[in-house]
Design a protein around this motif. Sequence first.
Motif, PDB file in Angstrom:
ATOM      1  N   ARG A  18       0.836  -1.219   0.000  1.00  0.00           N
ATOM      2  CA  ARG A  18       0.000   0.000   0.000  1.00  0.00           C
ATOM      3  C   ARG A  18       0.865   1.262   0.000  1.00  0.00           C
ATOM      4  O   ARG A  18       0.494   2.289  -0.579  1.00  0.00           O
ATOM      5  CB  ARG A  18      -0.913   0.029   1.231  1.00  0.00           C
ATOM      6  N   SER A  19       2.026   1.176   0.670  1.00  0.00           N
ATOM      7  CA  SER A  19       2.906   2.362   0.749  1.00  0.00           C
ATOM      8  C   SER A  19       3.343   2.821  -0.647  1.00  0.00           C
ATOM      9  O   SER A  19       3.652   3.991  -0.856  1.00  0.00           O
ATOM     10  CB  SER A  19       4.137   2.037   1.598  1.00  0.00           C
ATOM     11  N   ALA A  20       3.336   1.896  -1.606  1.00  0.00           N
ATOM     12  CA  ALA A  20       3.800   2.242  -2.955  1.00  0.00           C
ATOM     13  C   ALA A  20       2.816   3.164  -3.678  1.00  0.00           C
ATOM     14  O   ALA A  20       3.191   3.856  -4.613  1.00  0.00           O
ATOM     15  CB  ALA A  20       4.002   0.965  -3.775  1.00  0.00           C
ATOM     16  N   VAL A  21       1.566   3.166  -3.252  1.00  0.00           N
ATOM     17  CA  VAL A  21       0.565   3.971  -3.984  1.00  0.00           C
ATOM     18  C   VAL A  21       0.016   5.134  -3.162  1.00  0.00           C
ATOM     19  O   VAL A  21      -0.713   5.976  -3.680  1.00  0.00           O
ATOM     20  CB  VAL A  21      -0.620   3.085  -4.462  1.00  0.00           C
ATOM     21  N   GLU A  22       0.397   5.194  -1.880  1.00  0.00           N
ATOM     22  CA  GLU A  22      -0.138   6.204  -0.964  1.00  0.00           C
ATOM     23  C   GLU A  22       0.031   7.616  -1.517  1.00  0.00           C
ATOM     24  O   GLU A  22      -0.914   8.384  -1.636  1.00  0.00           O
ATOM     25  CB  GLU A  22       0.577   6.077   0.367  1.00  0.00           C
ATOM     26  N   GLN A  23       1.280   7.914  -1.913  1.00  0.00           N
ATOM     27  CA  GLN A  23       1.611   9.282  -2.341  1.00  0.00           C
ATOM     28  C   GLN A  23       0.919   9.700  -3.642  1.00  0.00           C
ATOM     29  O   GLN A  23       0.853  10.872  -3.960  1.00  0.00           O
ATOM     30  CB  GLN A  23       3.118   9.405  -2.509  1.00  0.00           C
ATOM     31  N   LEU A  24       0.406   8.720  -4.401  1.00  0.00           N
ATOM     32  CA  LEU A  24      -0.219   9.062  -5.693  1.00  0.00           C
ATOM     33  C   LEU A  24      -1.587   9.716  -5.512  1.00  0.00           C
ATOM     34  O   LEU A  24      -2.095  10.367  -6.420  1.00  0.00           O
ATOM     35  CB  LEU A  24      -0.408   7.807  -6.557  1.00  0.00           C
ATOM     36  N   GLN A  25      -2.181   9.513  -4.334  1.00  0.00           N
ATOM     37  CA  GLN A  25      -3.533  10.007  -4.032  1.00  0.00           C
ATOM     38  C   GLN A  25      -4.526   9.584  -5.122  1.00  0.00           C
ATOM     39  O   GLN A  25      -5.366  10.358  -5.549  1.00  0.00           O
ATOM     40  CB  GLN A  25      -3.512  11.523  -3.856  1.00  0.00           C
ATOM     41  N   TYR A  26      -4.370   8.374  -5.551  1.00  0.00           N
ATOM     42  CA  TYR A  26      -5.230   7.819  -6.594  1.00  0.00           C
ATOM     43  C   TYR A  26      -6.464   7.185  -5.955  1.00  0.00           C
ATOM     44  O   TYR A  26      -7.574   7.307  -6.451  1.00  0.00           O
ATOM     45  CB  TYR A  26      -4.418   6.787  -7.385  1.00  0.00           C
ATOM     46  N   PHE A  27      -6.208   6.511  -4.827  1.00  0.00           N
ATOM     47  CA  PHE A  27      -7.312   5.865  -4.098  1.00  0.00           C
ATOM     48  C   PHE A  27      -7.836   6.801  -3.008  1.00  0.00           C
ATOM     49  O   PHE A  27      -7.101   7.676  -2.541  1.00  0.00           O
ATOM     50  CB  PHE A  27      -6.820   4.565  -3.449  1.00  0.00           C
ATOM     51  N   GLU A  28      -9.082   6.567  -2.568  1.00  0.00           N
ATOM     52  CA  GLU A  28      -9.621   7.410  -1.487  1.00  0.00           C
ATOM     53  C   GLU A  28      -9.067   7.003  -0.130  1.00  0.00           C
ATOM     54  O   GLU A  28      -8.779   7.838   0.705  1.00  0.00           O
ATOM     55  CB  GLU A  28     -11.146   7.343  -1.492  1.00  0.00           C
TER      56      GLU A  28
END
Length: 403
Positions: A18-28
């Motif tokens: 999950r840490s890999a996508v956190e910064q993208l703010q793609y998911f809510e």
Amino acid sequence: MVPTQERSYRALTVDTVRSAVEQLQYFEDVEQLQVSEIGDGNLNYVFLLEEPATGKSLIVKQALPYAKVVGESWPLTLDRAKIEYQSLQKAAEVVPNLVPVVYHHDMEMAYTVMEDLSSHEILRSALINGNQYPNLGKDIGTYTAQTLFHTSDFYLHPFTKKALVKDFLNPELCKITEDLVFTDPFFDHDTNEISDEIRPFVTQFWQDEELKREAAKLKLQFLTEAEALLHGDLHSGSIFVTANSTKVIDPEFAFVGPIGFDLGSFLANLLLNYLSQEAHMKEKADLQVFRDFLSDTWKQTWETFATQFLELCKTKGHFTFSSIKGVAEEFVDKVWRDTLGFAGCEMVRRTIGLAQVADLNTIEDAPVQIDLKQKALTSGAALIKNRNEIKGINAFLSWIQEL
Ligand code: SR1
Ligand code: MG
């Protein structure tokens, strides 16, 4: 000094990805993501992250510091993740609709966040199941023509071309291909996978000096001919399809090499499926229809590639001699001959070498499987030895009929 990669690399898990996508703010809400590891390839982890509330999803692909297919005893550079990312970016410049969207790459952790293509199916299994894709040939012809022309000396300034060669040296992954495609299957090497039943046939196959001489020439071409930035592993497991979409994935073997290698890899995997359908397709009439689809797919691939490549040479070419009649045409003829030879090598390696194909290996009737593997070896050898005699697509289509 500890190399950067080793200082900060950690293998991701279903809990830490999950840490890999956190910064993208793609998911809510990344805490709510459903995560699964879905990688079925030979080398990497592939995580699917899904958010049920929004229906959104992404893929995180991470390179492992070893080849997954063999285990930790086979260390493998993490650089391949960067190579794959940069290659996808280059392809997106010319064929954005034929590659996945890339959202982020982390060099130290060797992962790339990209579009989830779960709505698509891997071409290999789709073909084994007998599904047809009318746009496939045109799409792969376009993909190869556009990516290869725009990274060749027909288009690039010599300084840019040499910088490209340097950026995509990829020596470790090239060495895998040099060994697994161009060397080991032609000798009794321990990386090969050969059942006792087929070994006597293969032992005979290894006696063919002419075959080895021609395979050596193709290997030397692979080692020395820096024609364009290749995908490097364009088999049917590197292509996702739906009825109206084609996506080329997985270019971690990318390097600047001979153009025919990409086309030949694709052709070989169509041919292996063509042969295997004798076992998968129960009805003879269906078999003929499906084989016609595979032949048409290759015809469209080649004709689209050749037409677009020549048109690009005419309209966008920066190579001074491109305007001289016959220069680009003779180059494309050379690509044709190379394509057949490289296809032959890929057929041989996928039949008796490491990383074989489900098209043949899922055939349950053992004698039928052995018979078709022998045919695959014979056909591969014929392509390697006769690549200069099968002149053009129509001659090739007649050759297929004899298989
Ligand atoms: C050790 S890697 C084995 C094979 O998997 C990849 O798909 C390439 O084809 C490589 O040769
Ligand atoms: Mg792969």
